[in-house]
Design a protein around this motif. Structure first.
Motif, PDB file in Angstrom:
ATOM      1  N   ARG A  67     -25.560 -53.353  51.577  1.00 36.02           N
ATOM      2  CA  ARG A  67     -24.537 -52.440  52.087  1.00 36.02           C
ATOM      3  C   ARG A  67     -23.834 -51.748  50.934  1.00 36.02           C
ATOM      4  NH1 ARG A  67     -23.735 -51.550  57.538  1.00 36.02           N
ATOM      5  NH2 ARG A  67     -24.637 -53.261  58.665  1.00 36.02           N
ATOM      6  N   HIS A  68     -23.476 -50.507  51.136  1.00 32.46           N
ATOM      7  CA  HIS A  68     -22.739 -49.751  50.115  1.00 32.46           C
ATOM      8  C   HIS A  68     -21.288 -50.204  50.133  1.00 32.46           C
ATOM      9  CE1 HIS A  68     -21.005 -46.392  47.917  1.00 32.46           C
ATOM     10  NE2 HIS A  68     -22.233 -46.232  47.419  1.00 32.46           N
ATOM     11  N   PRO A  69     -20.714 -50.547  48.970  1.00 31.59           N
ATOM     12  CA  PRO A  69     -19.344 -51.058  48.950  1.00 31.59           C
ATOM     13  C   PRO A  69     -18.312 -50.070  49.500  1.00 31.59           C
ATOM     14  CG  PRO A  69     -20.297 -51.067  46.735  1.00 31.59           C
ATOM     15  CD  PRO A  69     -21.316 -50.507  47.661  1.00 31.59           C
ATOM     16  N   ALA A  70     -18.556 -48.773  49.360  1.00 32.07           N
ATOM     17  CA  ALA A  70     -17.594 -47.780  49.840  1.00 32.07           C
ATOM     18  C   ALA A  70     -17.639 -47.634  51.363  1.00 32.07           C
ATOM     19  CB  ALA A  70     -17.868 -46.437  49.182  1.00 32.07           C
ATOM     20  N   ASP A  71     -18.757 -47.998  51.983  1.00 27.65           N
ATOM     21  CA  ASP A  71     -18.890 -47.827  53.429  1.00 27.65           C
ATOM     22  C   ASP A  71     -19.620 -49.035  54.032  1.00 27.65           C
ATOM     23  OD1 ASP A  71     -18.805 -46.766  55.934  1.00 27.65           O
ATOM     24  OD2 ASP A  71     -20.308 -45.214  55.570  1.00 27.65           O
ATOM     25  N   PRO A  72     -18.991 -50.224  54.059  1.00 26.59           N
ATOM     26  CA  PRO A  72     -19.692 -51.425  54.532  1.00 26.59           C
ATOM     27  C   PRO A  72     -19.914 -51.450  56.040  1.00 26.59           C
ATOM     28  CG  PRO A  72     -17.421 -51.946  54.031  1.00 26.59           C
ATOM     29  CD  PRO A  72     -17.641 -50.517  53.619  1.00 26.59           C
ATOM     30  N   PHE A  73     -19.250 -50.589  56.801  1.00 25.43           N
ATOM     31  CA  PHE A  73     -19.365 -50.627  58.258  1.00 25.43           C
ATOM     32  C   PHE A  73     -20.215 -49.497  58.827  1.00 25.43           C
ATOM     33  CE2 PHE A  73     -15.297 -52.676  57.200  1.00 25.43           C
ATOM     34  CZ  PHE A  73     -15.613 -53.962  57.633  1.00 25.43           C
ATOM     35  N   ARG A  74     -20.962 -48.832  57.974  1.00 24.18           N
ATOM     36  CA  ARG A  74     -21.843 -47.762  58.444  1.00 24.18           C
ATOM     37  C   ARG A  74     -22.907 -48.379  59.361  1.00 24.18           C
ATOM     38  NH1 ARG A  74     -24.802 -44.527  53.917  1.00 24.18           N
ATOM     39  NH2 ARG A  74     -26.317 -46.183  54.130  1.00 24.18           N
ATOM     40  N   PRO A  75     -23.185 -47.771  60.511  1.00 27.46           N
ATOM     41  CA  PRO A  75     -24.164 -48.359  61.437  1.00 27.46           C
ATOM     42  C   PRO A  75     -25.575 -48.379  60.849  1.00 27.46           C
ATOM     43  CG  PRO A  75     -23.465 -46.196  62.196  1.00 27.46           C
ATOM     44  CD  PRO A  75     -22.613 -46.532  61.016  1.00 27.46           C
ATOM     45  N   ILE A  76     -26.323 -49.387  61.245  1.00 29.65           N
ATOM     46  CA  ILE A  76     -27.705 -49.529  60.790  1.00 29.65           C
ATOM     47  C   ILE A  76     -28.585 -48.675  61.697  1.00 29.65           C
ATOM     48  CG2 ILE A  76     -29.608 -51.144  60.492  1.00 29.65           C
ATOM     49  CD1 ILE A  76     -27.498 -53.305  59.983  1.00 29.65           C
ATOM     50  N   THR A  77     -29.348 -47.777  61.085  1.00 28.23           N
ATOM     51  CA  THR A  77     -30.198 -46.859  61.847  1.00 28.23           C
ATOM     52  C   THR A  77     -31.568 -47.471  62.105  1.00 28.23           C
ATOM     53  OG1 THR A  77     -31.077 -45.812  59.871  1.00 28.23           O
ATOM     54  CG2 THR A  77     -29.027 -44.901  60.767  1.00 28.23           C
ATOM     55  N   GLY A  78     -32.339 -46.811  62.939  1.00 32.47           N
ATOM     56  CA  GLY A  78     -33.708 -47.249  63.200  1.00 32.47           C
ATOM     57  C   GLY A  78     -34.579 -47.171  61.961  1.00 32.47           C
ATOM     58  N   TRP A  79     -34.346 -46.151  61.122  1.00 31.14           N
ATOM     59  CA  TRP A  79     -35.094 -45.999  59.873  1.00 31.14           C
ATOM     60  C   TRP A  79     -34.847 -47.195  58.956  1.00 31.14           C
ATOM     61  CZ3 TRP A  79     -39.032 -44.487  57.449  1.00 31.14           C
ATOM     62  CH2 TRP A  79     -39.053 -44.314  56.066  1.00 31.14           C
ATOM     63  N   THR A  80     -33.594 -47.644  58.882  1.00 30.32           N
ATOM     64  CA  THR A  80     -33.267 -48.807  58.051  1.00 30.32           C
ATOM     65  C   THR A  80     -33.939 -50.057  58.604  1.00 30.32           C
ATOM     66  OG1 THR A  80     -31.157 -47.829  57.436  1.00 30.32           O
ATOM     67  CG2 THR A  80     -31.387 -50.182  57.106  1.00 30.32           C
ATOM     68  N   ARG A  81     -33.915 -50.219  59.918  1.00 29.66           N
ATOM     69  CA  ARG A  81     -34.568 -51.386  60.531  1.00 29.66           C
ATOM     70  C   ARG A  81     -36.070 -51.368  60.287  1.00 29.66           C
ATOM     71  NH1 ARG A  81     -30.860 -51.704  65.811  1.00 29.66           N
ATOM     72  NH2 ARG A  81     -29.225 -52.862  64.778  1.00 29.66           N
ATOM     73  N   LEU A  82     -36.681 -50.189  60.339  1.00 28.94           N
ATOM     74  CA  LEU A  82     -38.119 -50.085  60.067  1.00 28.94           C
ATOM     75  C   LEU A  82     -38.422 -50.488  58.628  1.00 28.94           C
ATOM     76  CD1 LEU A  82     -40.980 -49.254  60.906  1.00 28.94           C
ATOM     77  CD2 LEU A  82     -40.413 -46.941  60.134  1.00 28.94           C
ATOM     78  N   ARG A  83     -37.631 -49.980  57.689  1.00 29.39           N
ATOM     79  CA  ARG A  83     -37.854 -50.330  56.279  1.00 29.39           C
ATOM     80  C   ARG A  83     -37.690 -51.825  56.058  1.00 29.39           C
ATOM     81  NH1 ARG A  83     -34.084 -46.816  52.745  1.00 29.39           N
ATOM     82  NH2 ARG A  83     -32.668 -47.265  54.442  1.00 29.39           N
ATOM     83  N   ARG A  84     -36.691 -52.429  56.678  1.00 29.41           N
ATOM     84  CA  ARG A  84     -36.483 -53.881  56.542  1.00 29.41           C
ATOM     85  C   ARG A  84     -37.634 -54.660  57.155  1.00 29.41           C
ATOM     86  NH1 ARG A  84     -30.013 -54.591  57.827  1.00 29.41           N
ATOM     87  NH2 ARG A  84     -29.301 -53.424  56.010  1.00 29.41           N
ATOM     88  N   PHE A  85     -38.141 -54.190  58.300  1.00 29.76           N
ATOM     89  CA  PHE A  85     -39.274 -54.859  58.928  1.00 29.76           C
ATOM     90  C   PHE A  85     -40.520 -54.781  58.046  1.00 29.76           C
ATOM     91  CE2 PHE A  85     -43.121 -54.774  61.482  1.00 29.76           C
ATOM     92  CZ  PHE A  85     -43.043 -56.036  62.064  1.00 29.76           C
ATOM     93  N   VAL A  86     -40.749 -53.619  57.444  1.00 32.72           N
ATOM     94  CA  VAL A  86     -41.904 -53.466  56.543  1.00 32.72           C
ATOM     95  C   VAL A  86     -41.794 -54.450  55.377  1.00 32.72           C
ATOM     96  CG1 VAL A  86     -42.989 -51.889  54.890  1.00 32.72           C
ATOM     97  CG2 VAL A  86     -42.414 -51.089  57.184  1.00 32.72           C
ATOM     98  N   LEU A  87     -40.602 -54.591  54.803  1.00 32.06           N
ATOM     99  CA  LEU A  87     -40.402 -55.550  53.711  1.00 32.06           C
ATOM    100  C   LEU A  87     -40.663 -56.968  54.190  1.00 32.06           C
ATOM    101  CD1 LEU A  87     -39.471 -56.232  50.827  1.00 32.06           C
ATOM    102  CD2 LEU A  87     -37.120 -56.270  51.715  1.00 32.06           C
ATOM    103  N   LEU A  88     -40.109 -57.334  55.349  1.00 33.52           N
ATOM    104  CA  LEU A  88     -40.301 -58.679  55.890  1.00 33.52           C
ATOM    105  C   LEU A  88     -41.773 -58.957  56.169  1.00 33.52           C
ATOM    106  CD1 LEU A  88     -39.098 -61.313  57.020  1.00 33.52           C
ATOM    107  CD2 LEU A  88     -38.920 -60.142  59.217  1.00 33.52           C
ATOM    108  N   ALA A  89     -42.461 -58.011  56.789  1.00 33.50           N
ATOM    109  CA  ALA A  89     -43.875 -58.196  57.105  1.00 33.50           C
ATOM    110  C   ALA A  89     -44.709 -58.340  55.840  1.00 33.50           C
ATOM    111  CB  ALA A  89     -44.384 -57.022  57.940  1.00 33.50           C
ATOM    112  N   PHE A  90     -44.428 -57.520  54.833  1.00 34.49           N
ATOM    113  CA  PHE A  90     -45.183 -57.613  53.586  1.00 34.49           C
ATOM    114  C   PHE A  90     -44.962 -58.957  52.896  1.00 34.49           C
ATOM    115  CE2 PHE A  90     -45.189 -57.157  48.939  1.00 34.49           C
ATOM    116  CZ  PHE A  90     -46.553 -56.955  48.751  1.00 34.49           C
ATOM    117  N   LEU A  91     -43.712 -59.399  52.815  1.00 33.65           N
ATOM    118  CA  LEU A  91     -43.425 -60.671  52.149  1.00 33.65           C
ATOM    119  C   LEU A  91     -43.996 -61.854  52.924  1.00 33.65           C
ATOM    120  CD1 LEU A  91     -39.806 -60.027  50.850  1.00 33.65           C
ATOM    121  CD2 LEU A  91     -41.938 -60.042  49.547  1.00 33.65           C
ATOM    122  N   ALA A  92     -43.977 -61.783  54.263  1.00 32.03           N
ATOM    123  CA  ALA A  92     -44.585 -62.847  55.067  1.00 32.03           C
ATOM    124  C   ALA A  92     -46.096 -62.897  54.821  1.00 32.03           C
ATOM    125  CB  ALA A  92     -44.288 -62.617  56.543  1.00 32.03           C
ATOM    126  N   TRP A  93     -46.753 -61.714  54.842  1.00 28.06           N
ATOM    127  CA  TRP A  93     -48.194 -61.687  54.577  1.00 28.06           C
ATOM    128  C   TRP A  93     -48.506 -62.186  53.170  1.00 28.06           C
ATOM    129  CZ3 TRP A  93     -50.550 -58.962  50.660  1.00 28.06           C
ATOM    130  CH2 TRP A  93     -51.930 -59.094  50.604  1.00 28.06           C
TER     131      TRP A  93
END
Length: 104
Positions: A67-93
């Protein structure tokens, strides 16, 4: 040369360890150089005081996990969730790939 190399570089390090012979070839040497280069670059980034230069900081930025310290409450977008899922899937594999000896 193959017989002298294990003795020149530390004996058991490149020779037979526990009955398993470690092959010393161009690929092995290339990976060793790559890891040494990474260690130097990451070490330099760790010991300076600038933000955003280590591999961890780049991964956090690329995959939107910090999270960015200046804006910690910015909503999480679908693009961010996709990027996080890609990271999780890659690390799991990658974990399964290493732990199963390449079955996955």
């Amino acid at each position: 040369m193959k017989r002298l190399l294990p003795f020149a570089l530390g004996g058991a390090l490149l020779g037979t360890v526990g009955g398993v012979a470690l092959a010393v070839d161009a690929w092995w040497a290339t990976w060793l150089v790559w890891f040494a280069y990474f260690a130097v670059v990451e070490g330099m980034a760790l010991f300076n005081s600038r933000a955003g230069d280590t591999l961890s900081e780049h991964v956090w930025a690329w995959f939107g996990t910090k999270r960015h310290p200046a804006d910690p409450f910015r909503p999480i977008t679908g693009w961010t969730r996709l990027r996080r899922f890609v990271l999780l899937a890659f690390l799991a594999w990658l974990s399964l790939h290493f732990l199963t000896g390449g079955l996955f």
